[in-house]
Design a protein around this motif. Structure first.
Motif, PDB file in Angstrom:
ATOM      1  N   LYS A  92     115.456  33.141 -25.511  1.00 42.01           N
ATOM      2  CA  LYS A  92     114.335  32.335 -25.544  1.00 42.01           C
ATOM      3  C   LYS A  92     113.385  32.820 -26.470  1.00 42.01           C
ATOM      4  N   VAL A  93     113.439  32.060 -27.627  1.00 41.52           N
ATOM      5  CA  VAL A  93     112.652  32.383 -29.008  1.00 41.52           C
ATOM      6  C   VAL A  93     111.749  30.975 -29.342  1.00 41.52           C
ATOM      7  N   ARG A  94     110.964  31.031 -30.107  1.00 40.08           N
ATOM      8  CA  ARG A  94     109.994  30.091 -30.630  1.00 40.08           C
ATOM      9  C   ARG A  94     110.282  29.685 -32.204  1.00 40.08           C
ATOM     10  N   ARG A  95     111.165  30.130 -32.859  1.00 42.58           N
ATOM     11  CA  ARG A  95     111.369  29.980 -34.268  1.00 42.58           C
ATOM     12  C   ARG A  95     113.136  29.542 -34.264  1.00 42.58           C
ATOM     13  N   ALA A  96     113.314  29.099 -35.471  1.00 43.00           N
ATOM     14  CA  ALA A  96     114.592  28.739 -35.636  1.00 43.00           C
ATOM     15  C   ALA A  96     115.217  29.699 -36.406  1.00 43.00           C
ATOM     16  N   ARG A  97     114.494  30.676 -37.224  1.00 40.65           N
ATOM     17  CA  ARG A  97     115.089  31.874 -38.008  1.00 40.65           C
ATOM     18  C   ARG A  97     113.974  32.873 -37.531  1.00 40.65           C
ATOM     19  N   ILE A  98     114.672  33.832 -36.889  1.00 36.44           N
ATOM     20  CA  ILE A  98     113.943  35.109 -36.329  1.00 36.44           C
ATOM     21  C   ILE A  98     114.302  36.276 -37.002  1.00 36.44           C
ATOM     22  N   TYR A  99     113.536  36.108 -38.587  1.00 35.70           N
ATOM     23  CA  TYR A  99     113.618  37.367 -39.569  1.00 35.70           C
ATOM     24  C   TYR A  99     112.745  38.529 -38.932  1.00 35.70           C
ATOM     25  N   TYR A 100     111.931  38.045 -38.174  1.00 36.19           N
ATOM     26  CA  TYR A 100     110.718  39.223 -37.749  1.00 36.19           C
ATOM     27  C   TYR A 100     111.543  40.201 -36.871  1.00 36.19           C
ATOM     28  N   LEU A 101     112.720  39.774 -36.258  1.00 35.53           N
ATOM     29  CA  LEU A 101     113.523  40.907 -35.392  1.00 35.53           C
ATOM     30  C   LEU A 101     113.955  42.139 -36.406  1.00 35.53           C
ATOM     31  N   ARG A 102     114.054  41.849 -37.474  1.00 35.23           N
ATOM     32  CA  ARG A 102     114.571  42.950 -38.337  1.00 35.23           C
ATOM     33  C   ARG A 102     113.544  44.272 -38.514  1.00 35.23           C
ATOM     34  N   ASN A 103     112.346  43.908 -38.169  1.00 30.65           N
ATOM     35  CA  ASN A 103     111.270  44.942 -38.382  1.00 30.65           C
ATOM     36  C   ASN A 103     111.072  45.444 -37.035  1.00 30.65           C
ATOM     37  N   LEU A 104     111.623  45.026 -36.169  1.00 22.88           N
ATOM     38  CA  LEU A 104     111.272  45.469 -34.572  1.00 22.88           C
ATOM     39  C   LEU A 104     112.376  46.474 -34.060  1.00 22.88           C
ATOM     40  N   THR A 105     112.111  47.568 -33.405  1.00 32.30           N
ATOM     41  CA  THR A 105     112.980  48.584 -32.900  1.00 32.30           C
ATOM     42  C   THR A 105     112.688  48.790 -31.392  1.00 32.30           C
ATOM     43  N   GLY A 106     113.791  49.210 -30.765  1.00 34.40           N
ATOM     44  CA  GLY A 106     113.487  49.699 -29.278  1.00 34.40           C
ATOM     45  C   GLY A 106     113.473  48.346 -28.251  1.00 34.40           C
ATOM     46  N   LYS A 107     112.481  48.592 -27.394  1.00 37.12           N
ATOM     47  CA  LYS A 107     112.210  47.564 -26.328  1.00 37.12           C
ATOM     48  C   LYS A 107     111.443  46.528 -27.230  1.00 37.12           C
ATOM     49  N   LYS A 108     110.879  46.499 -28.043  1.00 36.44           N
ATOM     50  CA  LYS A 108     110.144  45.381 -28.666  1.00 36.44           C
ATOM     51  C   LYS A 108     111.404  44.179 -29.105  1.00 36.44           C
ATOM     52  N   ALA A 109     112.330  44.833 -29.635  1.00 37.94           N
ATOM     53  CA  ALA A 109     113.365  44.040 -30.264  1.00 37.94           C
ATOM     54  C   ALA A 109     114.308  43.182 -29.283  1.00 37.94           C
ATOM     55  N   ARG A 110     113.838  43.335 -28.045  1.00 34.87           N
ATOM     56  CA  ARG A 110     114.542  42.641 -26.785  1.00 34.87           C
ATOM     57  C   ARG A 110     114.074  41.129 -27.001  1.00 34.87           C
ATOM     58  N   ILE A 111     114.931  40.340 -26.487  1.00 39.53           N
ATOM     59  CA  ILE A 111     114.618  38.991 -26.610  1.00 39.53           C
ATOM     60  C   ILE A 111     114.817  38.636 -24.772  1.00 39.53           C
ATOM     61  N   LYS A 112     113.850  37.728 -24.362  1.00 37.45           N
ATOM     62  CA  LYS A 112     113.932  37.223 -23.187  1.00 37.45           C
ATOM     63  C   LYS A 112     115.046  36.273 -23.025  1.00 37.45           C
ATOM     64  N   GLU A 113     115.689  36.295 -21.775  1.00 37.03           N
ATOM     65  CA  GLU A 113     116.736  35.365 -21.636  1.00 37.03           C
ATOM     66  C   GLU A 113     116.220  33.987 -21.089  1.00 37.03           C
ATOM     67  N   ARG A 114     116.777  33.194 -21.770  1.00 35.53           N
ATOM     68  CA  ARG A 114     116.568  31.603 -21.041  1.00 35.53           C
ATOM     69  C   ARG A 114     117.349  31.312 -19.835  1.00 35.53           C
ATOM     70  N   ARG A 115     116.406  30.819 -19.050  1.00 32.31           N
ATOM     71  CA  ARG A 115     117.417  30.480 -17.625  1.00 32.31           C
ATOM     72  C   ARG A 115     117.064  28.953 -17.666  1.00 32.31           C
ATOM     73  N   PHE A 116     118.313  28.326 -17.339  1.00 30.49           N
ATOM     74  CA  PHE A 116     118.132  26.701 -16.851  1.00 30.49           C
ATOM     75  C   PHE A 116     119.222  26.377 -16.135  1.00 30.49           C
ATOM     76  N   THR A 117     119.286  25.387 -15.468  1.00 34.03           N
ATOM     77  CA  THR A 117     120.130  24.994 -14.579  1.00 34.03           C
ATOM     78  C   THR A 117     120.962  23.870 -15.392  1.00 34.03           C
ATOM     79  N   GLU A 118     122.340  23.915 -14.889  1.00 33.62           N
ATOM     80  CA  GLU A 118     123.284  23.117 -15.670  1.00 33.62           C
ATOM     81  C   GLU A 118     123.972  22.095 -14.559  1.00 33.62           C
TER      82      GLU A 118
END
Length: 118
Positions: A92-118
């Motif tokens: 679950k991210v709000r951008r199409a290109r997540i370059y900001y992930l390059r500067n993050l380390t540890g727990k800050k670099a985690r991405i929330k999981e998107r949950r949806f029903t299929e």
């Protein structure tokens, strides 16, 4: 001119079918490596940073952490050595290109999981 190029691409180049994935998803890419006469399958698992281009020239960038070093790899969608793509987690991210992930380390670099029903 553009229509002629598009016609040739549609007629003669076979497009591979992969599952839908977007930036933030964790995927595993299986691709073939040839070493001399031998060939083997290797995989690269990481977070999709971006998808760029369209049609046959489309590429996607994957980033993984190898120890404490970040490794990025760019894969063309129509690369002949590409065997399959598996989507492991939807992010679950709000951008199409997540370059900001390059500067993050540890727990800050985690991405929330998107949950949806299929």
């Amino acid at each position: 001119m553009d229509s002629l190029i598009k016609f040739v691409q549609d007629e003669f180049v076979t497009k591979k079918e992969f599952p839908e994935f977007v930036a933030g998803d964790t995927i595993t890419v299986y691709y073939e490596i040839k070493e001399g006469e031998k060939s083997r399958t290797q995989f690269f698992r990481g977070v999709v940073i971006q998808r760029r281009g369209k049609g046959l020239t489309e590429t996607f960038t994957i980033r993984k952490m190898s120890g404490t070093v970040g490794v990025e790899r760019i894969f063309p969608v129509n690369m002949p050595a590409l065997q399959k793509v598996e989507v492991n987690k939807r992010g679950k991210v709000r951008r199409a290109r997540i370059y900001y992930l390059r500067n993050l380390t540890g727990k800050k670099a985690r991405i929330k999981e998107r949950r949806f029903t299929e």
